[in-house]
Motif scaffolding. Structure first.
Motif, PDB file in Angstrom:
ATOM      1  N   LEU A  87      -5.954 -12.701 -11.362  1.00 52.65           N
ATOM      2  CA  LEU A  87      -5.975 -11.493 -10.540  1.00 52.65           C
ATOM      3  C   LEU A  87      -5.738 -10.298 -11.453  1.00 52.65           C
ATOM      4  O   LEU A  87      -4.703 -10.223 -12.125  1.00 52.65           O
ATOM      5  N   LEU A  88      -6.698  -9.377 -11.495  1.00 47.79           N
ATOM      6  CA  LEU A  88      -6.578  -8.167 -12.297  1.00 47.79           C
ATOM      7  C   LEU A  88      -6.306  -6.988 -11.379  1.00 47.79           C
ATOM      8  O   LEU A  88      -7.093  -6.713 -10.460  1.00 47.79           O
ATOM      9  N   LEU A  89      -5.194  -6.321 -11.618  1.00 48.78           N
ATOM     10  CA  LEU A  89      -4.840  -5.123 -10.854  1.00 48.78           C
ATOM     11  C   LEU A  89      -5.152  -3.916 -11.732  1.00 48.78           C
ATOM     12  O   LEU A  89      -4.454  -3.650 -12.709  1.00 48.78           O
ATOM     13  N   ILE A  90      -6.197  -3.205 -11.384  1.00 51.27           N
ATOM     14  CA  ILE A  90      -6.727  -2.142 -12.231  1.00 51.27           C
ATOM     15  C   ILE A  90      -6.195  -0.785 -11.790  1.00 51.27           C
ATOM     16  O   ILE A  90      -6.437  -0.336 -10.666  1.00 51.27           O
ATOM     17  N   ASP A  91      -5.440  -0.158 -12.670  1.00 52.29           N
ATOM     18  CA  ASP A  91      -4.895   1.194 -12.467  1.00 52.29           C
ATOM     19  C   ASP A  91      -4.087   1.352 -11.186  1.00 52.29           C
ATOM     20  O   ASP A  91      -4.047   2.431 -10.600  1.00 52.29           O
ATOM     21  N   VAL A  92      -3.406   0.302 -10.754  1.00 53.41           N
ATOM     22  CA  VAL A  92      -2.526   0.441  -9.591  1.00 53.41           C
ATOM     23  C   VAL A  92      -1.212   1.118  -9.981  1.00 53.41           C
ATOM     24  O   VAL A  92      -0.519   1.673  -9.128  1.00 53.41           O
ATOM     25  N   ILE A  93      -0.871   1.071 -11.260  1.00 51.41           N
ATOM     26  CA  ILE A  93       0.268   1.833 -11.765  1.00 51.41           C
ATOM     27  C   ILE A  93      -0.322   3.159 -12.215  1.00 51.41           C
ATOM     28  O   ILE A  93      -0.900   3.273 -13.287  1.00 51.41           O
ATOM     29  N   ASN A  94      -0.189   4.165 -11.369  1.00 43.67           N
ATOM     30  CA  ASN A  94      -0.994   5.372 -11.497  1.00 43.67           C
ATOM     31  C   ASN A  94      -0.182   6.561 -11.021  1.00 43.67           C
ATOM     32  O   ASN A  94       0.513   6.461 -10.010  1.00 43.67           O
ATOM     33  N   ASP A  95      -0.281   7.690 -11.718  1.00 40.08           N
ATOM     34  CA  ASP A  95       0.441   8.876 -11.253  1.00 40.08           C
ATOM     35  C   ASP A  95      -0.461   9.817 -10.441  1.00 40.08           C
ATOM     36  O   ASP A  95      -0.004  10.810  -9.908  1.00 40.08           O
ATOM     37  N   PHE A  96      -1.756   9.491 -10.336  1.00 39.30           N
ATOM     38  CA  PHE A  96      -2.707  10.288  -9.559  1.00 39.30           C
ATOM     39  C   PHE A  96      -2.621  11.771  -9.925  1.00 39.30           C
ATOM     40  O   PHE A  96      -2.632  12.641  -9.061  1.00 39.30           O
ATOM     41  N   ASP A  97      -2.544  12.032 -11.213  1.00 40.30           N
ATOM     42  CA  ASP A  97      -2.462  13.397 -11.724  1.00 40.30           C
ATOM     43  C   ASP A  97      -3.772  13.751 -12.420  1.00 40.30           C
ATOM     44  O   ASP A  97      -3.854  13.805 -13.650  1.00 40.30           O
ATOM     45  N   PHE A  98      -4.829  13.948 -11.609  1.00 42.96           N
ATOM     46  CA  PHE A  98      -6.148  14.275 -12.133  1.00 42.96           C
ATOM     47  C   PHE A  98      -6.974  14.886 -10.998  1.00 42.96           C
ATOM     48  O   PHE A  98      -6.588  14.793  -9.831  1.00 42.96           O
ATOM     49  N   PRO A  99      -8.109  15.535 -11.326  1.00 34.85           N
ATOM     50  CA  PRO A  99      -8.947  16.116 -10.264  1.00 34.85           C
ATOM     51  C   PRO A  99      -9.384  15.049  -9.258  1.00 34.85           C
ATOM     52  O   PRO A  99      -9.634  13.908  -9.621  1.00 34.85           O
ATOM     53  N   ASP A 100      -9.470  15.432  -8.001  1.00 32.94           N
ATOM     54  CA  ASP A 100      -9.857  14.533  -6.901  1.00 32.94           C
ATOM     55  C   ASP A 100      -8.830  13.443  -6.624  1.00 32.94           C
ATOM     56  O   ASP A 100      -9.135  12.448  -5.970  1.00 32.94           O
ATOM     57  N   ALA A 101      -7.628  13.627  -7.101  1.00 31.81           N
ATOM     58  CA  ALA A 101      -6.606  12.602  -6.895  1.00 31.81           C
ATOM     59  C   ALA A 101      -6.163  12.495  -5.440  1.00 31.81           C
ATOM     60  O   ALA A 101      -5.873  11.401  -4.961  1.00 31.81           O
ATOM     61  N   GLU A 102      -6.106  13.602  -4.733  1.00 32.76           N
ATOM     62  CA  GLU A 102      -5.576  13.579  -3.370  1.00 32.76           C
ATOM     63  C   GLU A 102      -6.358  12.661  -2.428  1.00 32.76           C
ATOM     64  O   GLU A 102      -5.764  11.806  -1.769  1.00 32.76           O
ATOM     65  N   PRO A 103      -7.698  12.770  -2.354  1.00 34.58           N
ATOM     66  CA  PRO A 103      -8.408  11.840  -1.467  1.00 34.58           C
ATOM     67  C   PRO A 103      -8.337  10.385  -1.955  1.00 34.58           C
ATOM     68  O   PRO A 103      -8.285   9.458  -1.144  1.00 34.58           O
ATOM     69  N   LEU A 104      -8.304  10.197  -3.266  1.00 37.12           N
ATOM     70  CA  LEU A 104      -8.180   8.828  -3.796  1.00 37.12           C
ATOM     71  C   LEU A 104      -6.816   8.255  -3.445  1.00 37.12           C
ATOM     72  O   LEU A 104      -6.715   7.098  -3.024  1.00 37.12           O
ATOM     73  N   LEU A 105      -5.774   9.054  -3.587  1.00 34.68           N
ATOM     74  CA  LEU A 105      -4.428   8.593  -3.245  1.00 34.68           C
ATOM     75  C   LEU A 105      -4.336   8.198  -1.779  1.00 34.68           C
ATOM     76  O   LEU A 105      -3.758   7.157  -1.445  1.00 34.68           O
ATOM     77  N   ALA A 106      -4.924   8.990  -0.894  1.00 29.84           N
ATOM     78  CA  ALA A 106      -4.885   8.673   0.542  1.00 29.84           C
ATOM     79  C   ALA A 106      -5.559   7.332   0.821  1.00 29.84           C
ATOM     80  O   ALA A 106      -5.044   6.511   1.588  1.00 29.84           O
ATOM     81  N   ARG A 107      -6.684   7.080   0.187  1.00 26.61           N
ATOM     82  CA  ARG A 107      -7.383   5.806   0.393  1.00 26.61           C
ATOM     83  C   ARG A 107      -6.648   4.663  -0.314  1.00 26.61           C
ATOM     84  O   ARG A 107      -6.626   3.537   0.167  1.00 26.61           O
ATOM     85  N   ALA A 108      -6.027   4.950  -1.466  1.00 27.69           N
ATOM     86  CA  ALA A 108      -5.251   3.929  -2.177  1.00 27.69           C
ATOM     87  C   ALA A 108      -4.047   3.492  -1.352  1.00 27.69           C
ATOM     88  O   ALA A 108      -3.693   2.305  -1.332  1.00 27.69           O
ATOM     89  N   GLU A 109      -3.423   4.428  -0.669  1.00 28.90           N
ATOM     90  CA  GLU A 109      -2.281   4.083   0.191  1.00 28.90           C
ATOM     91  C   GLU A 109      -2.704   3.101   1.278  1.00 28.90           C
ATOM     92  O   GLU A 109      -1.948   2.207   1.644  1.00 28.90           O
ATOM     93  N   ARG A 110      -3.916   3.259   1.795  1.00 31.75           N
ATOM     94  CA  ARG A 110      -4.403   2.343   2.837  1.00 31.75           C
ATOM     95  C   ARG A 110      -4.669   0.945   2.292  1.00 31.75           C
ATOM     96  O   ARG A 110      -4.479  -0.047   2.993  1.00 31.75           O
ATOM     97  N   SER A 111      -5.122   0.847   1.060  1.00 29.23           N
ATOM     98  CA  SER A 111      -5.430  -0.473   0.499  1.00 29.23           C
ATOM     99  C   SER A 111      -4.210  -1.149  -0.129  1.00 29.23           C
ATOM    100  O   SER A 111      -4.237  -2.352  -0.397  1.00 29.23           O
ATOM    101  N   ALA A 112      -3.130  -0.411  -0.350  1.00 26.58           N
ATOM    102  CA  ALA A 112      -1.958  -0.966  -1.037  1.00 26.58           C
ATOM    103  C   ALA A 112      -1.362  -2.172  -0.320  1.00 26.58           C
ATOM    104  O   ALA A 112      -0.955  -3.142  -0.967  1.00 26.58           O
ATOM    105  N   SER A 113      -1.323  -2.154   1.002  1.00 31.99           N
ATOM    106  CA  SER A 113      -0.729  -3.291   1.727  1.00 31.99           C
ATOM    107  C   SER A 113      -1.566  -4.554   1.538  1.00 31.99           C
ATOM    108  O   SER A 113      -1.037  -5.653   1.418  1.00 31.99           O
ATOM    109  N   ARG A 114      -2.888  -4.403   1.488  1.00 32.08           N
ATOM    110  CA  ARG A 114      -3.753  -5.566   1.298  1.00 32.08           C
ATOM    111  C   ARG A 114      -3.666  -6.078  -0.148  1.00 32.08           C
ATOM    112  O   ARG A 114      -3.696  -7.285  -0.389  1.00 32.08           O
ATOM    113  N   ILE A 115      -3.533  -5.156  -1.089  1.00 32.27           N
ATOM    114  CA  ILE A 115      -3.327  -5.573  -2.483  1.00 32.27           C
ATOM    115  C   ILE A 115      -2.002  -6.303  -2.606  1.00 32.27           C
ATOM    116  O   ILE A 115      -1.916  -7.353  -3.240  1.00 32.27           O
TER     117      ILE A 115
END
Length: 193
Positions: free
Chosen positions: A15-43
């Motif tokens: 199982l490879l967890l890619i960039d789940v340890i992330n500070d989301f400090d980059f352009p377009d981070a906000e919408p990605l963070l919102a979607r990442a929060e939704r997938s975190a429970s399944r991960i």
């Protein structure tokens, strides 16, 4: 001198967890963070099942331009309470017997020891989760395919800046690397062995 691997060695899947340890400090981070929060429970659920099945867990993480960092300092920085991603990072934090690979760019294989680690573990099937679907997950999936690994990308365990981009990326992975993109709940690690 021989190196003994933990008891997870020998399972055909990893199982490879890619960039789940992330500070989301980059352009377009906000919408990605919102979607990442939704997938975190399944991960998190898939991660628990992998550990229970004895599947090696490998954190494949960007160094986010912090060239003097290591994985522990990246984990510490991204876990700081002031970081918008701290809840995800704490939820998906590694355990002592997990592996980690720091990557300088998008693919987990590019200038990293990932291929060597997977060979030592006897891995043939890679289950890829993480952020973002159309970038780092896709680059890693393509490089895995070129190295003749079977690629599985559970569709509910990745995130991109929009649902459309995520779905398009998953569709392209199905077409180009023949990725299995079933839901994570349909994945049975015992059947991958």
């Amino acid at each position: 001198m021989s190196i003994s691997l933990p008891s997870r060695a020998g399972h055909r899947a990893a199982l490879l967890l890619i960039d789940v340890i992330n500070d989301f400090d980059f352009p377009d981070a906000e919408p990605l963070l919102a979607r990442a929060e939704r997938s975190a429970s399944r991960i998190e659920a898939l991660l628990a099942r992998a550990r229970q099945a004895g599947v090696p867990v490998i954190y494949v993480n960007d160094n986010f331009g912090h060239w003097r960092s290591d994985f522990r300092s990246t984990l510490a920085r991204c876990s700081e309470p002031a970081r918008p991603s701290s809840a995800i990072v704490r939820r998906l934090a590694p355990q002592l017997d997990d592996y980690f690979v720091l990557k300088p760019q998008h693919s987990g294989f590019f200038h990293t020891p990932l291929d060597l680690l997977l060979k030592d573990l006897g891995s043939e099937v890679l289950v890829l989760c993480g952020f973002s679907t159309n970038s780092c997950v896709t680059f890693t999936a393509h490089d895995a395919h070129m190295r003749r690994f079977r690629v599985i990308v559970p569709r509910d365990t990745t995130a991109a800046v929009s649902e459309q981009i995520e779905l398009e990326a998953l569709h392209q992975l199905e077409l180009t690397v023949h990725a299995d993109t079933r839901e994570s709940t349909a994945l049975d690690f015992a059947r991958l062995d």
